[in-house]
Structures are given as structure tokens and as C-alpha cells.
Motif scaffolding. Structure first.
Motif, mmCIF file in Angstrom:
data_model
loop_
_atom_site.group_PDB
_atom_site.id
_atom_site.type_symbol
_atom_site.label_atom_id
_atom_site.label_comp_id
_atom_site.label_asym_id
_atom_site.label_seq_id
_atom_site.Cartn_x
_atom_site.Cartn_y
_atom_site.Cartn_z
ATOM 1 N N TRP A 98 42.094 48.962 43.967
ATOM 2 C CA TRP A 98 42.001 47.522 44.109
ATOM 3 C C TRP A 98 41.312 46.892 42.903
ATOM 4 C CZ3 TRP A 98 45.365 46.992 47.574
ATOM 5 C CH2 TRP A 98 45.405 47.845 48.685
ATOM 6 N N ALA A 99 41.920 45.831 42.372
ATOM 7 C CA ALA A 99 41.340 45.139 41.216
ATOM 8 C C ALA A 99 40.042 44.445 41.575
ATOM 9 C CB ALA A 99 42.338 44.128 40.657
ATOM 10 N N GLN A 100 39.778 44.283 42.875
ATOM 11 C CA GLN A 100 38.536 43.629 43.283
ATOM 12 C C GLN A 100 37.312 44.498 43.055
ATOM 13 O OE1 GLN A 100 39.465 42.758 47.314
ATOM 14 N NE2 GLN A 100 41.188 41.468 46.767
ATOM 15 N N GLU A 101 37.548 45.777 42.790
ATOM 16 C CA GLU A 101 36.431 46.648 42.448
ATOM 17 C C GLU A 101 35.970 46.356 41.027
ATOM 18 O OE1 GLU A 101 38.627 50.389 44.654
ATOM 19 O OE2 GLU A 101 37.412 50.725 42.881
ATOM 20 N N THR A 102 34.772 46.781 40.705
ATOM 21 C CA THR A 102 34.273 46.646 39.344
ATOM 22 C C THR A 102 35.188 47.402 38.391
ATOM 23 O OG1 THR A 102 32.004 46.405 40.071
ATOM 24 C CG2 THR A 102 32.353 47.143 37.805
ATOM 25 N N GLN A 103 35.608 46.739 37.345
ATOM 26 C CA GLN A 103 36.449 47.348 36.327
ATOM 27 C C GLN A 103 35.577 47.723 35.115
ATOM 28 O OE1 GLN A 103 40.009 47.674 36.864
ATOM 29 N NE2 GLN A 103 39.264 47.145 38.910
ATOM 30 N N TYR A 104 35.819 48.899 34.576
ATOM 31 C CA TYR A 104 35.077 49.376 33.405
ATOM 32 C C TYR A 104 36.025 49.361 32.214
ATOM 33 C CZ TYR A 104 31.621 50.797 36.809
ATOM 34 O OH TYR A 104 30.693 50.790 37.820
ATOM 35 N N PHE A 105 35.672 48.558 31.220
ATOM 36 C CA PHE A 105 36.571 48.330 30.097
ATOM 37 C C PHE A 105 36.247 49.225 28.913
ATOM 38 C CE2 PHE A 105 39.246 44.672 31.028
ATOM 39 C CZ PHE A 105 38.675 44.209 32.198
ATOM 40 N N GLY A 106 37.290 49.590 28.189
ATOM 41 C CA GLY A 106 37.139 50.257 26.915
ATOM 42 C C GLY A 106 36.909 49.247 25.810
ATOM 43 N N PRO A 107 36.684 49.721 24.573
ATOM 44 C CA PRO A 107 36.397 48.828 23.451
ATOM 45 C C PRO A 107 37.617 48.082 22.943
ATOM 46 C CG PRO A 107 36.484 51.081 22.703
ATOM 47 C CD PRO A 107 36.594 51.135 24.188
ATOM 48 N N GLY A 108 38.805 48.518 23.361
ATOM 49 C CA GLY A 108 40.017 47.817 22.971
ATOM 50 C C GLY A 108 40.670 48.367 21.720
ATOM 51 N N THR A 109 41.955 48.057 21.587
ATOM 52 C CA THR A 109 42.720 48.327 20.371
ATOM 53 C C THR A 109 43.162 46.986 19.811
ATOM 54 O OG1 THR A 109 43.567 50.493 21.072
ATOM 55 C CG2 THR A 109 44.844 49.285 19.414
ATOM 56 N N ARG A 110 42.792 46.740 18.562
ATOM 57 C CA ARG A 110 43.190 45.473 17.933
ATOM 58 C C ARG A 110 44.489 45.696 17.184
ATOM 59 N NH1 ARG A 110 41.063 40.809 17.801
ATOM 60 N NH2 ARG A 110 39.012 41.539 18.517
#
Lengths: 114, 112
Positions: A98-110
């Protein structure tokens, strides 16, 4: 514990090319979501995968596709790149579906498309 | 499309002052989350408030939620230069369990 990792960190492509972005979730997390963030805006949802199945898709063209592997890592593929695809691509992981849970993000790809 | 909008779009304060950001959203929700983003990097989860909660605290952060007005506010007390970042609210709109929808963000600048 390692956080969410993404590769590569930066990428330059030309119009019409194809790109593959990779994401490794936090150990034990089974859900991976992909977001596109254009400069100056909030992230926009692209896909969510849970237990290797697509659970959600945002308003993106069919040029965008993704998959999740048995080890829960994920790839985002974009074909026929356009200038407008230039953005920061973020991957997020969570334990459940469920997206309502806390999401942990990576640093991203630019990604820069010339 | 963006589910929410943050207000103001940009905020500049001095260290030690309080910073208040507001978020409005469009549909009913189960919870609302706030995230921080430093200089175009990954987002960091700050706090989650459920729809049956009106206020929540975490360290120097205070979040309020008014579901009748479909709005939330984030207060950062005694701000520090390290709080300089963009702040986003995020919700899961009704009928879309997998889609976390972000607002447009507030850019906070804390000066010494």
C-alpha cells in the motif's frame, strides 16, 4: 542497513534512444515504486510493483515500462526518449503493497535528454 | 496531475524562527505524509498523520490535519540552516491504493 540504491546517478542520452534505470530496495521490502520529478515540481507516480506484479500505473505513455525481479530489485525502461523525459527519476520501496505506508526513497537518477 | 498544493511556494526565514507550510488536497484520504527533499536529491519521510488524527508531533515538527477542509500544515519550530530544503505533502487518493500523489512543494530557505 543499506537504504534504497539507484544506478546510475546521472545519465545523458539523445532523443530516440532507450534507457534503463535500476533500483535496489531496502532488504525485506517487497514493493518498489517509480516516480518522475521534473525540475520545480513534485514527484509524479509512474509505476508500483509488489511481489513482481504491477499494482499501479500512472499517466505515462507506453514508452515507459518496468519490471521487478525475484530479489525485488526493479528496472524502469524508457524507449524513444523525448526532450521532455529529462527529469530526476526516483525509486521508493516499502514493506507492503500500500502506498499509504511510509515510502523510502533512493537518491534518484538524473536523466538529461539532448 | 498534482493532488495537493503547498502554500507558500517559497519561504525565507532566519535561523531560530518558526516555519509554517500548508497543504491542500482534493479527495478523501486515509493518511497524509510529509517529505523533505534536499537540493533535488531523494525524498526523506518526515511524518505521517492518519485521517482520524488532528495533530501529531515529532521532535521540532508539528503537523495538523483538518479533513473537513482537506488541508494540513507543517510547523518547524526553531529552524536551523540544515532545514533548508523543499517540503512536500503526499496522499493516496481514494480508489488508488498504490499511487502516492505529491503536492507542488514549498521551498524553505533558512538563513543565518
Amino acid at each position: 542497513d543499506a537504504g534504497v540504491t539507484q544506478s546510475p546517478t546521472h545519465l545523458i542520452k539523445t532523443r530516440g534512444q532507450h534507457v534503463t534505470l535500476r533500483c535496489s530496495p531496502i532488504s525485506g521490502h517487497k514493493s518498489v515504486s517509480w516516480y518522475q520529478q521534473v525540475l520545480g515540481q513534485g514527484p509524479q507516480f509512474i509505476f508500483q510493483y509488489y511481489e513482481k506484479e504491477e499494482r499501479g500505473r500512472g499517466n505515462f505513455p507506453d514508452r515507459f515500462s518496468a519490471r521487478q525481479f525475484p530479489n525485488y530489485s526493479s528496472e524502469l525502461n524508457v524507449n524513444a526518449l523525448l526532450l521532455g523525459d529529462s527529469a530526476l527519476y526516483l525509486c521508493a520501496s516499502s514493506w507492503g503493497q500500500w502506498a499509504q505506508e511510509t515510502q523510502y526513497f533512493g537518491p534518484g537518477t538524473r536523466l538529461l535528454v539532448l | 496531475s498534482q493532488q495537493g498544493e503547498e502554500d507558500p511556494q517559497a519561504l525565507s526565514i532566519q535561523e531560530g524562527e518558526n516555519a509554517t507550510m500548508n497543504c491542500s488536497y482534493k479527495t478523501s484520504i486515509n493518511n497524509l505524509q510529509w517529505y523533505r527533499q534536499n537540493s533535488g536529491r531523494g525524498l526523506v519521510h518526515l511524518i505521517l498523520i492518519r485521517s482520524n488524527e488532528r495533530e501529531k508531533h515529532s521532535g521540532r515538527l508539528r503537523v495538523t490535519l483538518d479533513t473537513s477542509k482537506k488541508s494540513s500544515s507543517l510547523l518547524i519550530t526553531a529552524s536551523r540552516a540544515a532545514d533548508t530544503a523543499s517540503y512536500f505533502c503526499a496522499t493516496v487518493p481514494s480508489g488508488t491504493a498504490s499511487k502516492l500523489t505529491f503536492g507542488t512543494g514549498t521551498r524553505l530557505q533558512v538563513t543565518l
